[in-house]
Design an enzyme around this catalytic site. Structure first.
Site, PDB file in Angstrom:
ATOM      1  N   THR A  37      16.909  76.212 -82.294  1.00  0.00           N
ATOM      2  CA  THR A  37      17.681  75.715 -83.434  1.00  0.00           C
ATOM      3  C   THR A  37      16.811  75.023 -84.471  1.00  0.00           C
ATOM      4  O   THR A  37      17.052  75.117 -85.669  1.00  0.00           O
ATOM      5  CB  THR A  37      18.770  74.742 -82.939  1.00  0.00           C
ATOM      6  OG1 THR A  37      19.674  75.470 -82.122  1.00  0.00           O
ATOM      7  CG2 THR A  37      19.542  74.111 -84.081  1.00  0.00           C
ATOM      8  N   SER A  82      16.400  80.332 -77.258  1.00  0.00           N
ATOM      9  CA  SER A  82      15.835  80.142 -75.913  1.00  0.00           C
ATOM     10  C   SER A  82      16.701  80.737 -74.812  1.00  0.00           C
ATOM     11  O   SER A  82      16.270  80.797 -73.660  1.00  0.00           O
ATOM     12  CB  SER A  82      15.546  78.668 -75.639  1.00  0.00           C
ATOM     13  OG  SER A  82      16.712  77.953 -75.320  1.00  0.00           O
ATOM     14  N   THR A 113      16.918  74.321 -77.156  1.00  0.00           N
ATOM     15  CA  THR A 113      17.282  73.343 -76.126  1.00  0.00           C
ATOM     16  C   THR A 113      17.901  73.987 -74.875  1.00  0.00           C
ATOM     17  O   THR A 113      17.830  73.409 -73.796  1.00  0.00           O
ATOM     18  CB  THR A 113      18.283  72.309 -76.682  1.00  0.00           C
ATOM     19  OG1 THR A 113      19.444  72.995 -77.154  1.00  0.00           O
ATOM     20  CG2 THR A 113      17.666  71.479 -77.788  1.00  0.00           C
ATOM     21  N   THR A 190      17.050  67.818 -67.517  1.00  0.00           N
ATOM     22  CA  THR A 190      18.221  68.685 -67.538  1.00  0.00           C
ATOM     23  C   THR A 190      18.866  68.554 -68.911  1.00  0.00           C
ATOM     24  O   THR A 190      18.945  67.437 -69.449  1.00  0.00           O
ATOM     25  CB  THR A 190      19.239  68.227 -66.460  1.00  0.00           C
ATOM     26  OG1 THR A 190      18.665  68.477 -65.176  1.00  0.00           O
ATOM     27  CG2 THR A 190      20.559  68.943 -66.546  1.00  0.00           C
ATOM     28  N   ARG A 270      23.362  75.890 -54.559  1.00  0.00           N
ATOM     29  CA  ARG A 270      23.906  74.705 -55.236  1.00  0.00           C
ATOM     30  C   ARG A 270      25.079  74.194 -54.417  1.00  0.00           C
ATOM     31  O   ARG A 270      26.178  74.772 -54.451  1.00  0.00           O
ATOM     32  CB  ARG A 270      24.349  75.047 -56.667  1.00  0.00           C
ATOM     33  CG  ARG A 270      23.280  75.622 -57.563  1.00  0.00           C
ATOM     34  CD  ARG A 270      22.111  74.677 -57.821  1.00  0.00           C
ATOM     35  NE  ARG A 270      22.476  73.340 -58.261  1.00  0.00           N
ATOM     36  CZ  ARG A 270      22.702  72.982 -59.523  1.00  0.00           C
ATOM     37  NH1 ARG A 270      22.628  73.863 -60.486  1.00  0.00           N
ATOM     38  NH2 ARG A 270      23.005  71.735 -59.834  1.00  0.00           N
ATOM     39  N   CYS A 303      25.383  67.925 -58.021  1.00  0.00           N
ATOM     40  CA  CYS A 303      25.430  66.643 -58.734  1.00  0.00           C
ATOM     41  C   CYS A 303      24.147  66.472 -59.541  1.00  0.00           C
ATOM     42  O   CYS A 303      23.053  66.584 -58.975  1.00  0.00           O
ATOM     43  CB  CYS A 303      25.508  65.472 -57.758  1.00  0.00           C
ATOM     44  SG  CYS A 303      27.015  65.395 -56.824  1.00  0.00           S
TER      45      CYS A 303
HETATM   46  N1  ASP Z   1      20.690  78.362 -78.654  1.00  0.00           N
HETATM   47  C1  ASP Z   1      19.649  77.463 -79.111  1.00  0.00           C
HETATM   48  C2  ASP Z   1      18.397  77.746 -78.296  1.00  0.00           C
HETATM   49  O1  ASP Z   1      18.330  77.333 -77.170  1.00  0.00           O
HETATM   50  C3  ASP Z   1      20.085  76.059 -78.968  1.00  0.00           C
HETATM   51  C4  ASP Z   1      19.109  75.016 -79.439  1.00  0.00           C
HETATM   52  O2  ASP Z   1      17.965  75.230 -79.771  1.00  0.00           O
HETATM   53  O3  ASP Z   1      19.529  73.851 -79.460  1.00  0.00           O
HETATM   54  O4  ASP Z   1      17.512  78.395 -78.767  1.00  0.00           O
END
Ligand code: ASP
Length: 369
Positions: A37, A82, A113, A190, A270, A303
């Site tokens: 992003t 990603s 992310t 995480t 898990r 968890c």
């Molecule tokens: N979908 C995006 C990615 O992981 C989300 C981000 O970067 O926040 O590339």
């Protein structure tokens, strides 16, 4: 490097551009831009975000020049969301770091992310004897938006990568995620929120630094192995790893079908709570059968906070008796990538099982530690 996954081009990987040369003593940092992003642009018609190139990203942060650092860059072609990350991309990042290791003081990986915690975990294992900072960051809003978090995240990550301790050594000598106001160990991270600017959490290990008015490192928590050999990379990962997520109502047929998946050497199971699973006979025998067939099964709780204590309840004890390995307080991201790394080294199942019980890069808390 497989071209099919569209990794960093050789040209940009080997000919870093100096964006803003600093003085001779200026920190030398390499930015590896994979996408995400942070550098995305909005389609004017649909409003949907799509990855864009590095120049667009840098043009939006003219303030970078004021840092006075010498910056090089490597760009993935194409830049990717990603969600499309793969072990081949991790290998491309590791190779870019290896090719430039002696020329730079630190590395900042710009990344989406969504799978950032997997990448940070994978790199923590693949970069062996790392003695320089590899800081992974990105943002929740694109850097070209009016209101955004990318500028701060990028500048803060660069400052963390440039930070030195009292004797002039790199402050951070591991893979870490810098995001919002916290720095966390990469293989403990995480993604905990899809909306908050503080998207990442390290539930089972304290933050390595906080970045508010001041950047405050907690040196006693940073990774400082007692002995370190020469830096090297392990870029071969074995993707023969899968995840089985328990839920009430899971059927024997579904569980057995998952455990019978061909070519899979290890499963991350898990489980519930402190590592618990049903004690119904069909469940236990399906697990025991898979172990007998030579599959490794690693118990990781659903968890986010806490870990596996198999002997606390009968329901966890049965798993241990069936030959399941405790993942202690590993994240799922770290368990998956550690297994891929260990099998990628060519280790036997027994050796992988042994290594899973120990901390290699600070990814788990060994019992009694
Ligand atoms: N979908 C995006 C990615 O992981 C989300 C981000 O970067 O926040 O590339």
């Amino acid at each position: 490097m497989p071209t099919s996954v569209g990794c960093a081009s050789q040209a940009s990987a080997t000919i870093p551009r100096q964006a803003q040369p600093g003085g001779s003593g200026a920190p030398r940092l390499l930015i590896i831009y994979t996408g995400g992003t942070i550098g995305m642009v909005r389609d004017p018609k649909t409003g949907a975000l799509a990855p864009f190139d590095f120049d667009h990203l840098i043009d939006n942060v003219p303030r970078l020049a004021r840092l006075g650092y010498t910056l090089g860059r490597v760009q993935f072609h194409p830049a990717i969301d990603s969600s499309n990350m793969s072990p081949a991309h991790w290998a491309a990042i590791a190779r870019a770091i290896e090719a430039n290791y002696s020329r730079y003081d630190g590395f900042v990986v710009l990344h989406g992310t969504d799978t950032m915690a997997y990448t940070a975990s994978a790199l923590s294992f693949m970069l062996q004897n790392l003695a320089k900072p590899v800081i992974v960051t990105g943002s929740q809003l694109p850097i070209s938006d009016i209101r955004e978090d990318g500028t701060t995240n990028l500048i803060t990550a660069l400052q963390i990568a440039a930070a030195r301790d009292d004797v002039g050594q790199p402050m951070v000598r591991e893979v870490a995620i810098s995001f919002g106001d916290t720095l966390v160990r990469g293989n403990r991270a995480t993604k905990a929120s899809s909306t908050e600017f503080g998207a990442f959490r390290s539930f089972n290990y304290p933050a390595l630094a906080t970045m508010n008015l001041h950047i405050r490192f907690r040196e006693e928590l940073l990774w400082r192995p007692s002995a370190r050999g020469a830096f090297s990379t392990q870029t071969t990962l074995d993707p023969a790893v899968s995840v089985v997520f328990l839920h009430p109502g899971m059927t024997e047929a579904s569980l057995r079908a998952q455990l019978a998946e061909s070519g899979i050497k290890a499963f991350v199971l898990r489980t519930y709570g402190a590592g618990n699973a049903p004690t119904t006979p069909w469940f236990t025998s399906a697990i025991a059968d898979a172990v007998r067939e030579g599959r490794l099964i690693v118990n990781v709780t659903q968890c986010p906070d806490g870990g596996v204590e198999e002997t606390r309840y009968d329901t966890g004890d049965a798993l241990a008796e069936a030959g399941v390995i405790s993942g202690y307080d590993l994240t799922c991201e770290a368990a998956v990538t550690k297994l891929m790394y260990l099998f990628g080294l060519g280790l036997s199942g027994a050796d992988v099982a042994r290594a899973m019980r120990h901390s290699l890069r600070g990814e788990l808390t060994e019992p009694g530690a």
